[in-house]
Design an enzyme around this catalytic site. Structure first.
Site, PDB file in Angstrom:
ATOM      1  N   LYS A   1      43.395  85.523 -24.102  1.00  0.00           N
ATOM      2  CA  LYS A   1      42.111  85.368 -24.682  1.00  0.00           C
ATOM      3  C   LYS A   1      41.596  86.657 -24.728  1.00  0.00           C
ATOM      4  CE  LYS A   1      40.324  85.058 -19.919  1.00  0.00           C
ATOM      5  NZ  LYS A   1      39.616  84.153 -18.792  1.00  0.00           N
TER       6      LYS A   1
ATOM      7  N   ARG B   1      31.337  76.885 -12.455  1.00  0.00           N
ATOM      8  CA  ARG B   1      30.986  77.043 -13.811  1.00  0.00           C
ATOM      9  C   ARG B   1      31.567  75.740 -14.666  1.00  0.00           C
ATOM     10  NH1 ARG B   1      34.548  82.421 -15.813  1.00  0.00           N
ATOM     11  NH2 ARG B   1      35.980  80.870 -15.615  1.00  0.00           N
TER      12      ARG B   1
ATOM     13  N   TYR C   1      21.566 113.540 -28.745  1.00  0.00           N
ATOM     14  CA  TYR C   1      20.182 112.970 -28.623  1.00  0.00           C
ATOM     15  C   TYR C   1      19.510 113.009 -27.040  1.00  0.00           C
ATOM     16  CZ  TYR C   1      21.710 110.193 -32.733  1.00  0.00           C
ATOM     17  OH  TYR C   1      22.376 109.735 -33.767  1.00  0.00           O
TER      18      TYR C   1
ATOM     19  N   MET D   1      26.800 106.758 -30.846  1.00  0.00           N
ATOM     20  CA  MET D   1      27.683 105.726 -31.493  1.00  0.00           C
ATOM     21  C   MET D   1      29.180 106.046 -31.953  1.00  0.00           C
ATOM     22  SD  MET D   1      26.717 103.238 -34.733  1.00  0.00           S
ATOM     23  CE  MET D   1      24.862 102.986 -34.138  1.00  0.00           C
TER      24      MET D   1
HETATM   25  C1  PLP Z   1      40.563  84.105 -17.644  1.00  0.00           C
HETATM   26  C2  PLP Z   1      41.050  83.242 -16.901  1.00  0.00           C
HETATM   27  C3  PLP Z   1      42.407  83.411 -16.210  1.00  0.00           C
HETATM   28  C4  PLP Z   1      43.270  84.593 -16.100  1.00  0.00           C
HETATM   29  O1  PLP Z   1      42.407  85.443 -15.051  1.00  0.00           O
HETATM   30  P1  PLP Z   1      43.215  86.758 -14.622  1.00  0.00           P
HETATM   31  O2  PLP Z   1      42.180  87.329 -13.471  1.00  0.00           O
HETATM   32  O3  PLP Z   1      42.934  87.789 -15.675  1.00  0.00           O
HETATM   33  O4  PLP Z   1      44.719  86.715 -14.421  1.00  0.00           O
HETATM   34  C5  PLP Z   1      43.005  82.361 -15.652  1.00  0.00           C
HETATM   35  N1  PLP Z   1      42.227  81.146 -15.606  1.00  0.00           N
HETATM   36  C6  PLP Z   1      40.794  80.946 -16.399  1.00  0.00           C
HETATM   37  C7  PLP Z   1      40.266  79.447 -16.084  1.00  0.00           C
HETATM   38  C8  PLP Z   1      40.385  81.939 -16.892  1.00  0.00           C
HETATM   39  O5  PLP Z   1      39.381  81.823 -17.683  1.00  0.00           O
END
Ligand code: PLP
Length: 368
Positions: A40, A136, A263, A310
């Protein structure tokens, strides 16, 4: 934002190190354990497609956070199982069925929206998310899960997996981890049918809690050579960082005492000082809070003086250097190394956030 290729600022990604880390992290797992790589957020800033390609012969599948991240992998030709960990809008369902992307069901409310939408569902694959204490996403009670499982079967939806997520698998104190694991086990015990895939482990649990493996793991942060606990727990084996960040001096000047820099004039030279300008700034993910942090030139630490702008930073050099001299922001130069964790410590955050914030403006160069 487009990657700026006509600029000496570059993140070099050694994808082979990610492959090495994958092997190291999974070598003691039973062969039947499904090993999913979490790619991700552009593989935590390392490049989702490139990382997924590197792992394509090793990983059993990929986890992403949303539909677009899943489609990016499909469009790149990756045919592995893909699980979306987040909640997708119900109108993504036809696309998910078509592209064979598994979805997470984390509440009855969402499932009811799906039913009301009157979509065709047969052949859709889902994993049920259980909230064992993260608060969550996920179901908190067994009756709801049981009801969902029945309705999934009635709708010809493939109940492929069930999973949970730990809030504290990366801490020395494992009380809360144990509580969540107990909760998950107890929920699994009460279900009359279990799917093929049962998973709970993120990187931290995979490393420090082999008892939570079930039959699938989800590896993120550690794949990239980062320690998911920061500095709290030591890794039992070395992982290789995969990303370095370099730029060059594009201007240097000699200032005498009392000259202001940047700045807000937050820095004033104290004597004759060589100041170098480097083309990277907060738009690249180098936060303003990094003012004062030292980067490496010719193996020597050089502090960022004055505000981070920036698009540029100014650093104090020990002596004059020619234009084009390499500046190392993350990585090794001579005997010294700057790590992602050093950045995180300096601004009071976690290594995850540092790599995710490296913006798309930074050109990523992939090194075999
Ligand atoms: C991001 C995520 C992971 C991976 O977690 P890491 O700590 O980066 O290994 C696994 N499960 C879920 C549900 C996540 O959101």
């Amino acid at each position: 934002m487009k990657a700026s290729i006509h600029r000496p600022t570059v993140a070099k990604v050694k994808v082979g190190n990610i492959g090495h880390n994958f092997d190291r992290l999974t070598e003691n797992l039973p062969a039947r354990t499904k090993k999913f790589a979490v790619v991700k957020a552009g593989a935590y800033g390392h490049g989702a497609v490139e990382v997924a390609r590197e792992l394509s012969s090793k990983a059993d599948g990929f986890c992403v956070s949303n539909m677009d991240e899943a489609l990016e992998l499909r469009q790149a030709g990756l045919e592995h199982p893909i699980l979306i960990l987040g909640v997708v809008p119900t109108d993504c369902i036809p696309l998910a069925r078509q592209t064979n992307i598994s979805l997470t069901v984390s509440s009855l409310d969402w499932w009811h929206l799906v039913q009301e939408a009157g979509l065709e569902l047969d052949g859709l694959s889902v994993h049920i998310k259980v909230d064992t204490g993260m608060g969550r996403l996920g179901f908190r009670n067994v009756e709801e899960i049981t009801e969902l499982i029945e309705e999934l079967a009635a709708a010809d939806v493939d109940f492929e997996g069930i999973f949970t997520h730990f809030a504290a698998a990366d801490q020395a104190d494992d009380c809360y981890y144990q509580e969540q694991l107990q909760n998950f086990r107890s929920i699994l015990d009460q279900l009359t049918s279990l799917p093929d895939l049962i998973h709970a482990s993120n990187s931290a649990a995979s490393i420090w809690h082999p008892d939570a493996v079930f039959n699938m793991i989800r590896l993120g942060d550690a794949l990239y050579g980062l320690n998911p606990s920061g500095r709290e727990l030591e890794l039992p084996y070395a992982l290789l960082p995969a990303l370095s960040l370099e730029s060059q001096l594009v201007q240097t000047k000699l200032l005498d005492a009392g000259q202001k820099i940047g700045y807000g004039m937050t820095y004033e030279s104290r004597g004759d000082e060589y100041i170098g300008t480097v083309p990277i700034g907060y738009a690249d993910g180098l936060l303003r809070a990094m003012q004062g942090f030292s980067v490496l030139v010719d193996g020597e630490p050089c502090p960022i003086v004055g505000r981070v702008s920036m698009d540029q930073i100014t650093i104090r050099l020990p002596k004059p250097y020619p234009l084009g001299t390499k500046v190392t922001l993350i990585g090794q130069d001579g005997d010294r190394e700057i790590t992602v964790q050093d950045w995180a410590d300096y601004v009071g955050t976690i290594n995850y956030e540092v790599v995710c914030l490296l913006s798309s403006r930074i050109y990523r160069q992939y090194i075999e």
